[in-house]
Design a protein around this motif. Structure first.
Motif, PDB file in Angstrom:
ATOM      1  N   ALA A 199      47.432  35.961  48.940  1.00 55.21           N
ATOM      2  CA  ALA A 199      47.397  35.525  47.546  1.00 55.21           C
ATOM      3  C   ALA A 199      46.599  34.238  47.365  1.00 55.21           C
ATOM      4  N   GLY A 200      46.391  33.475  48.431  1.00 53.37           N
ATOM      5  CA  GLY A 200      45.651  32.229  48.337  1.00 53.37           C
ATOM      6  C   GLY A 200      44.149  32.383  48.432  1.00 53.37           C
ATOM      7  N   PHE A 201      43.667  33.607  48.664  1.00 48.24           N
ATOM      8  CA  PHE A 201      42.226  33.833  48.810  1.00 48.24           C
ATOM      9  C   PHE A 201      41.588  34.095  47.439  1.00 48.24           C
ATOM     10  N   PRO A 202      40.301  33.823  47.300  1.00 49.17           N
ATOM     11  CA  PRO A 202      39.636  33.962  45.993  1.00 49.17           C
ATOM     12  C   PRO A 202      39.820  35.348  45.380  1.00 49.17           C
ATOM     13  N   GLY A 203      40.217  35.361  44.122  1.00 47.43           N
ATOM     14  CA  GLY A 203      40.357  36.600  43.378  1.00 47.43           C
ATOM     15  C   GLY A 203      41.626  37.378  43.639  1.00 47.43           C
TER      16      GLY A 203
END
Length: 396
Positions: free
Chosen positions: A228-232
């Motif tokens: 969930a912390g990655f882009p998009g």
């Protein structure tokens, strides 16, 4: 006149056809075998000691003071939802609104079921990494969707994901990717590069992702990185966590979902018709557990790392090929060096041979041949139990 009754079809099975392939779980079968033979049970993944005494006392205090003895709120008690949001911020820098972006469930198993039942429709395809936790397949089937496995393959002492194979598995019918990291049963922890590629694929193809992260605090090499912390990914990821694995209270069945409000609302719509609510007093205790200091988490991880090494070294000495896990509390081995080729037959015979129970990995695969010679062992047991199991396995 005799009352009329509905006809009973003699040729239709009683069990829903979607579940007919699953039967009794392998965990129930092997745990029953352990009890019947008096064997050491390294099959089912539950600790043989309880978690912190202060957290058990918090549960007792909740019961005795009337906290949670009646139905708790549907989304979970506010104290726990606030603690879950604080946990995600503390460890990962992820901010969540406890009122709209957190949902408490009856363990991670219900979180998985509710997420898949909510987000899938008949005809959808779900990509799942195999070998996989057995409830994944059953929940996908109950949703009427189709499971598309992508296999983690043995390589250089561990198991690796082929990102090209993952990309090739996506079709116009793909709705969702179901991830598990740290991964049960292989112990693989997906890397930042792998998660970056998965995130890019999900964004490119407009896919939802459900991530089972219940072993997040049991990473021995590398670190756990929530997708969930990655882009998009914030707006398309459902993250699942659990108190059972982190605090060694598996019987309390307290899990949770964190996601953006629309996803949480969808999952809650399914969850309310499964258990509605559960684990009232335990929710208050888990809220306290999540606030334990870093020293607790560090000691917990160090203890399991030492137990991993005891069992891994013992299995290697007994002749197994050992895949030393980066995370979780499971070790996968290959029985081929022992002259064996059928993991299921090996596990069923093992209690009589040396008084130890393990799980055959083939039950976690669609491609049974890929896991035919693999066997999983749980090391979340007391040190003396693991040492006794290692001694018994020397007899092989």
């Amino acid at each position: 006149m005799a009352p009329m009754s509905a006809p009973v079809s003699s040729d239709r099975p009683l069990l829903n056809r979607r579940l007919a392939a699953f039967g009794t779980t392998i965990f129930a079968e092997m745990s029953a075998l352990a009890a019947r033979t008096g064997s050491i049970n390294l099959g089912q993944g539950f600790p043989d000691t309880d978690g912190p005494a202060q957290i058990a006392e918090a549960a007792s205090r909740a019961v005795l003071t009337g906290l949670g003895n009646q139905y708790p709120p549907g989304p979970g008690v506010p104290e726990l939802r606030t603690a879950i949001a604080a946990h995600q911020q503390r460890f990962y820098g992820l901010a969540h609104d406890p009122d709209t972006e957190v949902l408490v469930t009856a363990g991670a198993t219900e979180a998985i079921a509710a997420s898949l039942l909510a987000l899938l429709e008949p005809g959808d395809e779900v990509i799942a990494l195999e070998p996989y936790y057995d409830s994944y397949a059953a929940c996908i089937a109950m949703a009427g969707a189709t499971r598309v496995p992508v296999t983690l393959r043995p390589h250089d002492g561990g198991f690796v994901l082929d990102l090209d194979e993952l990309r090739a598995a996506v079709t116009p019918r793909t709705r969702l990717i179901l991830l598990n990291t740290p991964h049960n049963p292989t112990g693989t922890v997906l890397t930042a590069d792998e998660l970056t590629a998965i995130a890019a694929l999900a964004v490119e193809r407009d896919l939802l992702v459900v991530t089972d992260e219940v072993y997040e605090h049991l990473v021995f090499e590398g670190s756990h990185l929530p997708l969930a912390g990655f882009p998009g990914m914030r707006e398309r990821t459902v993250t699942i966590g659990s108190a059972g694995k982190t605090f060694s209270f598996t019987g309390w069945k307290v899990g949770w979902v964190t996601a953006q409000p629309a996803l949480v609302s969808a999952v809650r719509s399914a969850k309310q018709f499964l258990t509605y609510v559960s684990s009232g007093p335990f929710q208050y205790a888990v809220a306290e557990a999540l606030q334990l200091p870093d020293a607790y988490y560090d000691a917990f991880r160090a203890d399991l790392a030492a137990k991993r090494d005891i069992l891994a070294d013992g299995l290697a000495s007994a002749g197994f090929q050992v895949f030393r896990p980066q995370g979780t509390y499971f070790i996968t081995t290959d029985i081929t060096p022992l002259g064996e080729k059928d993991g299921l037959a090996f596990c069923r015979a093992l209690p009589e041979r040396c008084g130890v129970v393990a799980i055959p990995n083939a039950v976690f695969y669609d491609d049974k041949s890929a896991g035919a010679t693999q066997v999983r062992w749980a090391f979340c047991k007391r040190t003396e139990v693991l040492e006794e199991a290692v001694e018994r396995l020397r007899g092989l």
